[in-house]
Scaffold this motif. Sequence first.
Motif, PDB file in Angstrom:
ATOM      1  N   ALA A   1       5.821   4.396   1.640  1.00 29.44           N
ATOM      2  CA  ALA A   1       5.978   5.492   2.565  1.00 29.44           C
ATOM      3  C   ALA A   1       6.685   5.558   3.785  1.00 29.44           C
ATOM      4  O   ALA A   1       7.744   6.316   3.817  1.00 29.44           O
ATOM      5  CB  ALA A   1       4.830   6.671   2.764  1.00 29.44           C
ATOM      6  N   GLN A   2       6.171   4.753   4.753  1.00 31.84           N
ATOM      7  CA  GLN A   2       6.286   4.189   6.071  1.00 31.84           C
ATOM      8  C   GLN A   2       8.332   3.991   5.575  1.00 31.84           C
ATOM      9  O   GLN A   2       9.227   3.946   5.889  1.00 31.84           O
ATOM     10  CB  GLN A   2       6.422   3.578   6.941  1.00 31.84           C
ATOM     11  CG  GLN A   2       4.889   4.295   7.152  1.00 31.84           C
ATOM     12  CD  GLN A   2       4.416   3.185   8.092  1.00 31.84           C
ATOM     13  OE1 GLN A   2       4.046   1.988   7.836  1.00 31.84           O
ATOM     14  NE2 GLN A   2       3.276   3.949   8.694  1.00 31.84           N
ATOM     15  N   ASN A   3       8.350   2.698   5.071  1.00 29.43           N
ATOM     16  CA  ASN A   3       9.655   2.153   4.280  1.00 29.43           C
ATOM     17  C   ASN A   3      10.438   2.473   3.902  1.00 29.43           C
ATOM     18  O   ASN A   3      11.449   2.622   3.544  1.00 29.43           O
ATOM     19  CB  ASN A   3       8.806   1.039   3.565  1.00 29.43           C
ATOM     20  CG  ASN A   3       8.153  -0.389   3.758  1.00 29.43           C
ATOM     21  OD1 ASN A   3       8.805  -0.032   5.376  1.00 29.43           O
ATOM     22  ND2 ASN A   3       7.878  -1.183   3.448  1.00 29.43           N
TER      23      ASN A   3
ATOM     24  N   SER B   1       6.411  10.240   2.441  1.00 30.01           N
ATOM     25  CA  SER B   1       5.497  11.002   2.292  1.00 30.01           C
ATOM     26  C   SER B   1       4.675  10.420   1.395  1.00 30.01           C
ATOM     27  O   SER B   1       5.107   9.731  -0.221  1.00 30.01           O
ATOM     28  CB  SER B   1       5.221  12.542   2.277  1.00 30.01           C
ATOM     29  OG  SER B   1       4.795  13.281   0.316  1.00 30.01           O
ATOM     30  N   ARG B   2       3.524   9.707   0.884  1.00 32.82           N
ATOM     31  CA  ARG B   2       1.847   9.037   1.229  1.00 32.82           C
ATOM     32  C   ARG B   2       1.877  10.046  -1.427  1.00 32.82           C
ATOM     33  O   ARG B   2       2.068   9.384  -1.961  1.00 32.82           O
ATOM     34  CB  ARG B   2       0.813   9.081   1.345  1.00 32.82           C
ATOM     35  CG  ARG B   2       1.280   8.398   2.691  1.00 32.82           C
ATOM     36  CD  ARG B   2      -0.522   7.955   2.915  1.00 32.82           C
ATOM     37  NE  ARG B   2      -0.706   7.308   2.373  1.00 32.82           N
ATOM     38  CZ  ARG B   2      -2.303   6.670   2.113  1.00 32.82           C
ATOM     39  NH1 ARG B   2      -3.150   6.750   4.016  1.00 32.82           N
ATOM     40  NH2 ARG B   2      -2.809   6.243   1.336  1.00 32.82           N
TER      41      ARG B   2
ATOM     42  N   ASP C   1      -6.712  12.165  -2.159  1.00 31.18           N
ATOM     43  CA  ASP C   1      -7.613  11.460  -1.056  1.00 31.18           C
ATOM     44  C   ASP C   1      -8.587  10.108  -2.363  1.00 31.18           C
ATOM     45  O   ASP C   1      -8.777   9.713  -1.591  1.00 31.18           O
ATOM     46  CB  ASP C   1      -8.949  12.695  -0.810  1.00 31.18           C
ATOM     47  CG  ASP C   1      -8.331  13.397   0.425  1.00 31.18           C
ATOM     48  OD1 ASP C   1      -7.366  12.876   0.383  1.00 31.18           O
ATOM     49  OD2 ASP C   1      -9.295  14.151   0.585  1.00 31.18           O
TER      50      ASP C   1
ATOM     51  N   ARG D   1       2.214   8.484  -4.339  1.00 27.50           N
ATOM     52  CA  ARG D   1       1.291   8.220  -5.106  1.00 27.50           C
ATOM     53  C   ARG D   1       2.707   8.738  -7.011  1.00 27.50           C
ATOM     54  O   ARG D   1       1.715   8.321  -7.520  1.00 27.50           O
ATOM     55  CB  ARG D   1       1.021   9.157  -4.417  1.00 27.50           C
ATOM     56  CG  ARG D   1      -0.967   9.224  -5.877  1.00 27.50           C
ATOM     57  CD  ARG D   1      -2.010  10.070  -5.497  1.00 27.50           C
ATOM     58  NE  ARG D   1      -2.349   8.753  -3.822  1.00 27.50           N
ATOM     59  CZ  ARG D   1      -2.824   9.225  -2.763  1.00 27.50           C
ATOM     60  NH1 ARG D   1      -3.223  10.803  -2.781  1.00 27.50           N
ATOM     61  NH2 ARG D   1      -3.339   8.845  -1.868  1.00 27.50           N
TER      62      ARG D   1
ATOM     63  N   GLU E   1      -6.859   5.271  -2.983  1.00 27.67           N
ATOM     64  CA  GLU E   1      -6.468   3.623  -1.870  1.00 27.67           C
ATOM     65  C   GLU E   1      -7.854   3.815  -0.850  1.00 27.67           C
ATOM     66  O   GLU E   1      -7.939   5.114  -0.238  1.00 27.67           O
ATOM     67  CB  GLU E   1      -5.300   3.302  -1.221  1.00 27.67           C
ATOM     68  CG  GLU E   1      -4.755   2.970  -2.547  1.00 27.67           C
ATOM     69  CD  GLU E   1      -2.843   3.065  -1.652  1.00 27.67           C
ATOM     70  OE1 GLU E   1      -2.336   1.418  -2.249  1.00 27.67           O
ATOM     71  OE2 GLU E   1      -2.899   2.500  -0.314  1.00 27.67           O
TER      72      GLU E   1
ATOM     73  N   SER F   1       1.074  -1.372   0.176  1.00 26.92           N
ATOM     74  CA  SER F   1      -0.156  -0.742   0.208  1.00 26.92           C
ATOM     75  C   SER F   1       0.850   1.228  -0.263  1.00 26.92           C
ATOM     76  O   SER F   1       2.416   1.279   1.017  1.00 26.92           O
ATOM     77  CB  SER F   1      -1.015   0.147   1.229  1.00 26.92           C
ATOM     78  OG  SER F   1      -0.159   0.434   2.161  1.00 26.92           O
ATOM     79  N   GLU F   2       0.375   2.215  -0.719  1.00 25.66           N
ATOM     80  CA  GLU F   2       0.914   3.601  -0.338  1.00 25.66           C
ATOM     81  C   GLU F   2       0.985   4.184   1.327  1.00 25.66           C
ATOM     82  O   GLU F   2       2.352   4.440   1.295  1.00 25.66           O
ATOM     83  CB  GLU F   2       0.553   5.112  -0.876  1.00 25.66           C
ATOM     84  CG  GLU F   2      -0.552   4.622  -2.385  1.00 25.66           C
ATOM     85  CD  GLU F   2      -0.686   6.257  -2.353  1.00 25.66           C
ATOM     86  OE1 GLU F   2      -1.315   7.295  -1.440  1.00 25.66           O
ATOM     87  OE2 GLU F   2      -1.771   6.069  -3.702  1.00 25.66           O
ATOM     88  N   ARG F   3       1.089   4.039   1.976  1.00 23.94           N
ATOM     89  CA  ARG F   3       0.816   4.368   3.509  1.00 23.94           C
ATOM     90  C   ARG F   3       2.609   3.324   3.536  1.00 23.94           C
ATOM     91  O   ARG F   3       3.346   3.535   4.669  1.00 23.94           O
ATOM     92  CB  ARG F   3       0.237   3.664   4.584  1.00 23.94           C
ATOM     93  CG  ARG F   3       0.684   4.344   5.670  1.00 23.94           C
ATOM     94  CD  ARG F   3      -0.870   3.166   6.760  1.00 23.94           C
ATOM     95  NE  ARG F   3      -1.968   4.006   6.094  1.00 23.94           N
ATOM     96  CZ  ARG F   3      -2.450   5.461   6.846  1.00 23.94           C
ATOM     97  NH1 ARG F   3      -2.118   6.251   7.226  1.00 23.94           N
ATOM     98  NH2 ARG F   3      -3.867   5.257   6.407  1.00 23.94           N
ATOM     99  N   ASP F   4       2.444   1.621   3.756  1.00 20.78           N
ATOM    100  CA  ASP F   4       3.726   0.731   3.667  1.00 20.78           C
ATOM    101  C   ASP F   4       4.900   1.512   3.157  1.00 20.78           C
ATOM    102  O   ASP F   4       5.631   1.996   3.590  1.00 20.78           O
ATOM    103  CB  ASP F   4       3.741  -0.333   3.282  1.00 20.78           C
ATOM    104  CG  ASP F   4       1.853  -1.098   3.926  1.00 20.78           C
ATOM    105  OD1 ASP F   4       2.280  -0.605   5.503  1.00 20.78           O
ATOM    106  OD2 ASP F   4       1.732  -2.220   3.951  1.00 20.78           O
TER     107      ASP F   4
END
Length: 230
Positions: free
Chosen positions: A41-43, A47-48, A227, A52, A230, A36-39
């Motif tokens: 971005a964290q890795n 930023s998300r 927004d 994107r 995902e 996912s974008e969130r994962d």
Amino acid sequence: MKLQAVSNRKLYIQIADQIRDQIHAGAVEPGRQLPSERDLAQNLGVSRPTVREALIALEVAGLVEVRVGVGAFVRKPDTPDDGLPEQSASPLEIMAVRRLLEPEVAALATQSISPEGTARLGEAIRWMRTESQAGNWSSESDRMLHMTLADACGNAVLRDMLDGLWNSRRDKVDTRFHQHLADIGDVRAHILADHEAIVGAVVSGNAEGARTAMARHLQYVADAMLDAWE
């Protein structure tokens, strides 16, 4: 003395390059969904929104398919050449500058729009309505409306700056980014209503109303760019 080369590549291209390397290494097989974008971005420590943009760049390169509301899926490249669109400007940076300039352009246009300019605004709105009813949206009608306001603002420097921004919107990454938004019916309807409000304020000579309507429109699109995924 050991020094590392300084990269002037755009951050989202650098991120896309890393994900491309992982795809080539077989970390994710064709047909499988990327994290996912969130994962991501964290890795990656970014930023998300940057992720994107990177995913859209990978889509332009033919390496992934972005499904709005679902995620990004790895594709088998159609050709051996999967080069990233290095020259494309950041869609989010383009929007940030538009939000600074275009509300004032709309306000200025209320004071000096010509009958020809008013007619072009009406033509652009009719074009947009026809497209929206058919489930379509084009950057040409969008550009026609916004650049008609720029032509009418009475400031050649502002007009040229906006022309440059809209030329950048023709880059592959920006075009694909906005096409994903235009595929969403609620987004198309909202943008059409925004444009009708902008034109109404400009034609009636309401400078503050035009400024506010344009600011709200660009804020909506900026939010949708973040927004509607995902």
